[in-house]
Scaffold this motif. Structure first.
Motif, mmCIF file in Angstrom:
data_model
loop_
_atom_site.group_PDB
_atom_site.id
_atom_site.type_symbol
_atom_site.label_atom_id
_atom_site.label_comp_id
_atom_site.label_asym_id
_atom_site.label_seq_id
_atom_site.Cartn_x
_atom_site.Cartn_y
_atom_site.Cartn_z
ATOM 1 N N THR A 148 5.674 6.705 27.115
ATOM 2 C CA THR A 148 6.471 5.890 27.511
ATOM 3 C C THR A 148 7.802 6.597 26.068
ATOM 4 O OG1 THR A 148 6.171 3.925 27.464
ATOM 5 C CG2 THR A 148 8.625 4.038 26.894
ATOM 6 N N PHE A 149 7.378 7.419 25.135
ATOM 7 C CA PHE A 149 8.303 8.302 24.489
ATOM 8 C C PHE A 149 8.449 9.409 25.066
ATOM 9 C CE2 PHE A 149 8.475 10.484 19.829
ATOM 10 C CZ PHE A 149 9.357 10.093 19.685
ATOM 11 N N VAL A 150 7.218 9.646 25.460
ATOM 12 C CA VAL A 150 8.335 11.382 26.123
ATOM 13 C C VAL A 150 8.306 11.059 26.986
ATOM 14 C CG1 VAL A 150 6.563 13.160 26.990
ATOM 15 C CG2 VAL A 150 5.766 12.698 25.243
ATOM 16 N N LEU A 184 8.946 10.682 9.283
ATOM 17 C CA LEU A 184 9.371 12.149 9.564
ATOM 18 C C LEU A 184 10.066 13.315 8.577
ATOM 19 C CD1 LEU A 184 10.122 11.565 13.405
ATOM 20 C CD2 LEU A 184 8.071 12.537 12.467
ATOM 21 N N PRO A 185 9.763 14.382 8.661
ATOM 22 C CA PRO A 185 10.135 15.815 7.687
ATOM 23 C C PRO A 185 11.868 15.526 7.510
ATOM 24 C CG PRO A 185 8.103 16.225 9.120
ATOM 25 C CD PRO A 185 8.009 15.256 9.253
ATOM 26 N N GLN A 186 12.789 15.931 6.901
ATOM 27 C CA GLN A 186 13.874 15.322 6.733
ATOM 28 C C GLN A 186 14.551 16.344 8.169
ATOM 29 O OE1 GLN A 186 16.097 12.755 5.337
ATOM 30 N NE2 GLN A 186 17.097 14.488 6.096
ATOM 31 N N ARG A 187 13.940 17.916 7.526
ATOM 32 C CA ARG A 187 14.216 18.507 9.159
ATOM 33 C C ARG A 187 14.181 17.745 10.304
ATOM 34 N NH1 ARG A 187 17.953 21.550 9.973
ATOM 35 N NH2 ARG A 187 17.294 23.945 12.165
ATOM 36 N N LYS A 188 12.933 16.978 11.306
ATOM 37 C CA LYS A 188 12.622 17.490 11.962
ATOM 38 C C LYS A 188 13.416 15.695 12.802
ATOM 39 C CE LYS A 188 8.731 19.230 12.707
ATOM 40 N NZ LYS A 188 9.161 20.583 13.928
ATOM 41 N N LEU A 189 13.753 15.178 11.343
ATOM 42 C CA LEU A 189 15.394 14.778 12.057
ATOM 43 C C LEU A 189 16.558 15.002 12.037
ATOM 44 C CD1 LEU A 189 14.065 11.557 9.259
ATOM 45 C CD2 LEU A 189 14.042 11.517 11.436
ATOM 46 N N GLN A 191 12.932 4.026 18.290
ATOM 47 C CA GLN A 191 10.952 4.164 17.255
ATOM 48 C C GLN A 191 11.065 5.413 16.491
ATOM 49 O OE1 GLN A 191 7.910 4.933 20.948
ATOM 50 N NE2 GLN A 191 10.168 4.867 22.369
ATOM 51 N N VAL A 192 11.970 6.474 16.433
ATOM 52 C CA VAL A 192 11.943 7.547 15.281
ATOM 53 C C VAL A 192 12.248 6.568 14.346
ATOM 54 C CG1 VAL A 192 12.496 9.551 14.415
ATOM 55 C CG2 VAL A 192 12.372 9.466 17.206
ATOM 56 N N SER A 193 12.867 5.317 13.911
ATOM 57 C CA SER A 193 12.959 4.992 12.733
ATOM 58 C C SER A 193 12.126 4.445 12.208
ATOM 59 C CB SER A 193 13.919 3.919 13.337
ATOM 60 O OG SER A 193 14.130 2.817 13.756
ATOM 61 N N ASP A 194 11.210 4.100 12.399
ATOM 62 C CA ASP A 194 10.063 3.736 12.017
ATOM 63 C C ASP A 194 9.060 4.443 11.183
ATOM 64 O OD1 ASP A 194 10.462 0.494 12.750
ATOM 65 O OD2 ASP A 194 9.674 0.787 14.877
ATOM 66 N N LEU A 195 9.620 6.186 11.888
ATOM 67 C CA LEU A 195 8.558 6.584 11.920
ATOM 68 C C LEU A 195 8.955 7.345 10.231
ATOM 69 C CD1 LEU A 195 7.604 8.552 15.246
ATOM 70 C CD2 LEU A 195 6.586 7.033 14.092
ATOM 71 N N CYS A 200 0.785 -1.317 0.089
ATOM 72 C CA CYS A 200 0.512 -0.183 0.233
ATOM 73 C C CYS A 200 1.071 1.157 0.327
ATOM 74 C CB CYS A 200 -1.054 0.239 0.881
ATOM 75 S SG CYS A 200 -2.138 -1.560 1.020
ATOM 76 N N GLN A 201 2.075 0.893 0.206
ATOM 77 C CA GLN A 201 3.070 2.755 0.156
ATOM 78 C C GLN A 201 2.409 2.976 1.304
ATOM 79 O OE1 GLN A 201 4.171 3.413 -3.825
ATOM 80 N NE2 GLN A 201 4.693 1.368 -4.318
ATOM 81 N N THR A 202 2.236 2.996 2.568
ATOM 82 C CA THR A 202 2.114 3.310 4.084
ATOM 83 C C THR A 202 2.552 3.812 4.969
ATOM 84 O OG1 THR A 202 -0.523 4.702 4.182
ATOM 85 C CG2 THR A 202 -0.407 2.628 4.135
ATOM 86 N N SER A 203 2.637 3.913 5.653
ATOM 87 C CA SER A 203 2.956 3.680 6.971
ATOM 88 C C SER A 203 2.186 4.200 8.197
ATOM 89 C CB SER A 203 3.846 4.336 7.117
ATOM 90 O OG SER A 203 5.022 4.410 8.965
ATOM 91 N N LEU A 204 2.316 3.464 9.434
ATOM 92 C CA LEU A 204 0.970 3.215 10.751
ATOM 93 C C LEU A 204 1.690 4.940 11.306
ATOM 94 C CD1 LEU A 204 -0.746 2.215 12.141
ATOM 95 C CD2 LEU A 204 0.996 1.009 13.578
ATOM 96 N N ASN A 205 3.229 4.884 11.508
ATOM 97 C CA ASN A 205 3.289 6.364 12.061
ATOM 98 C C ASN A 205 3.111 6.509 13.078
ATOM 99 O OD1 ASN A 205 4.709 8.059 10.612
ATOM 100 N ND2 ASN A 205 4.087 9.588 10.509
ATOM 101 N N THR A 206 3.125 6.309 13.982
ATOM 102 C CA THR A 206 2.079 5.985 15.446
ATOM 103 C C THR A 206 3.777 5.372 16.680
ATOM 104 O OG1 THR A 206 1.815 4.117 15.530
ATOM 105 C CG2 THR A 206 -0.155 6.161 14.974
ATOM 106 N N VAL A 207 3.932 5.817 17.838
ATOM 107 C CA VAL A 207 5.313 4.893 18.089
ATOM 108 C C VAL A 207 4.304 3.655 19.461
ATOM 109 C CG1 VAL A 207 6.312 6.688 18.492
ATOM 110 C CG2 VAL A 207 4.989 6.527 19.726
ATOM 111 N N GLU A 208 4.669 3.169 19.623
ATOM 112 C CA GLU A 208 3.794 2.216 20.316
ATOM 113 C C GLU A 208 3.428 2.809 21.632
ATOM 114 O OE1 GLU A 208 3.520 -1.691 20.544
ATOM 115 O OE2 GLU A 208 4.680 -1.545 18.551
ATOM 116 N N SER A 209 4.031 4.286 22.661
ATOM 117 C CA SER A 209 3.187 4.526 23.699
ATOM 118 C C SER A 209 3.943 5.791 23.506
ATOM 119 C CB SER A 209 3.011 3.442 25.214
ATOM 120 O OG SER A 209 3.093 4.383 26.250
#
Length: 80
Positions: free
Chosen positions: A34-36, A56-61, A50-54, A22-31
């Motif tokens: 916990t992430f915060v 995110l825009p290049q600038r945010k990374l 966790q971020v590696s699975d998201l 589907c060329q899509t991503s869930l783009n969420t973290v488990e918790s």
């Protein structure tokens, strides 16, 4: 919703196949809590994992990696 179901039920192969097809991503973290907490406590290994699975825009990374490097330098963490 289907990706979320696969993730929650540990259906890794199905999750990966659907995500790729589907060329899509869930783009969420488990918790989010916990992430915060990991961010606030400087647990950058967990945050970056966790971020590696998201998607995110290049600038945010770039900002995130810059923050990690600055905190490591301030803490004189050389074993990373």
């Amino acid at each position: 919703v289907i990706l979320q179901f696969c993730k929650e039920n540990n259906l890794r192969q199905s999750f990966a196949a659907i995500q790729e097809e589907c060329q899509t991503s869930l783009n969420t973290v488990e918790s989010i809590d916990t992430f915060v907490s990991d961010i606030r406590n400087g647990k950058w290994d967990a945050v970056l994992s966790q971020v590696s699975d998201l998607q995110l825009p290049q600038r945010k990374l770039e900002d995130l990696y810059e923050q990690v490097i600055l905190e490591m330098a301030e803490g004189k963490e050389l074993d990373v």
